[in-house]
Design an enzyme around this catalytic site. Sequence first.
Site, PDB file in Angstrom:
ATOM      1  N   ASP A  17     -15.127  28.785  -4.523  1.00  0.00           N
ATOM      2  CA  ASP A  17     -15.493  30.206  -4.604  1.00  0.00           C
ATOM      3  C   ASP A  17     -14.289  31.019  -5.062  1.00  0.00           C
ATOM      4  O   ASP A  17     -14.431  32.006  -5.797  1.00  0.00           O
ATOM      5  CB  ASP A  17     -15.973  30.702  -3.237  1.00  0.00           C
ATOM      6  N   HIS A 211     -17.478  38.114   2.179  1.00  0.00           N
ATOM      7  CA  HIS A 211     -16.429  38.536   1.247  1.00  0.00           C
ATOM      8  C   HIS A 211     -15.802  39.813   1.808  1.00  0.00           C
ATOM      9  O   HIS A 211     -16.454  40.572   2.521  1.00  0.00           O
ATOM     10  CB  HIS A 211     -17.019  38.743  -0.151  1.00  0.00           C
ATOM     11  N   CYS A 242     -17.073  36.543  -7.170  1.00  0.00           N
ATOM     12  CA  CYS A 242     -18.195  35.854  -7.784  1.00  0.00           C
ATOM     13  C   CYS A 242     -18.329  36.373  -9.200  1.00  0.00           C
ATOM     14  O   CYS A 242     -18.376  37.579  -9.420  1.00  0.00           O
ATOM     15  CB  CYS A 242     -19.486  36.093  -6.997  1.00  0.00           C
TER      16      CYS A 242
END
Length: 304
Positions: A17, A211, A242
């Site tokens: 990620d 996040h 992202c």
Amino acid sequence: MPSFPPAVKIVEVGPRDGLQNEPRDIPVAERIALIEGLADAGLRVIEAGSFVSPRWVPQMAGTTEVLAGLRRDAGVSYPVLVPNMKGLDAAARAEGVEEIAVFAAASEAFSMRNINCSITESLARFSPVVAAARARGWRVRGYVSCVLGCPYEGEVDPARVAEVAAELAALGCYEISLGDTIGVGTPLQARAMVGAVARQVPADRLAVHFHDTRGQALANVLAVLDQGIATVDASVAGLGGCPYAAGASGNLATEDLVYMLDGMGVETGVDLARLAQVGWRISDLLGRPPASRTSQALRAAQAG
Ligand code: HMG
Ligand code: MG
């Protein structure tokens, strides 16, 4: 006094990620060094990469090479993201895959932007992927993105999150990670969302994936730890974001999570000092300070 779990399993997502959102390509050798360093620091689940289209996420090209070069430690799992059968086939050809993750969303617009299909289509696409993976004896984790808000649609109904999570569980995912992809959620919203999902999927099969875009990630973790959640995703040095969620910054930093849990007496198995060093190395490589405040404080203390 809320009752916290005695131990938390941390799923380290930095090498996937985190790096998937970096503008600069990280050489395979550095990706391997990062993963090995994280294992040395005590992480037991480390996402190693993705078998997605290199045109969509070029940063994750080379995952086959990463897996081929990796020193694997007993007791450590190195899951990879797989969006479809093509990704599954690539994972099957790669070395040592034993766990994959499929990724759905709770918002239609995000699903289209991220994987180019509707939520229903994505679940239909995942069904044979999960079945084939399980037939190989692999474990499958499921993600739900946009659980506290969508960059395109705004608010997301917790009931929709619960529905998608339940569908992934029904497909055979052993664990469902609930992702606040753009870091908009606040603690009471996180509690309400986890409460809604836990009515469909038992909390011990849920993970949270916050996040830290608005500085709420650690507060959100603390808010759900007494709801039976004992698995938390985090990213060393707060790497990440992202590519299909504009403005999404990194995940909750693993160092900050470990520092908080250490202070609460919650076991993680992670050596914070070693972890911080791993974060400094990758941050230096990326040419910026770690996003983790704990990491910054440890570095300042070390510098005297
Ligand atoms: P598509 O364009 O609809 O796919 O993309 P397609 O089946 O039509 O194929 C198009 C091209 O991609 C073809 O190549 C395929 O061969 C190739 P061409 O013939 O044009 O040269 N292709 C592949 N190549 C390699 N590996 C594959 C693969 N599949 C097709 N597996 C697709 C659909 C799903 C492939 C695409 O949208 C994609 O790769 N998306 C991935 C996006 C992604 O990785 N996003 C980040 C991860 S999710 C996330 O970060 C959120 C999370 O952290 C939780 C949270 O924070 O909420 C998990
Ligand atoms: Mg994420």
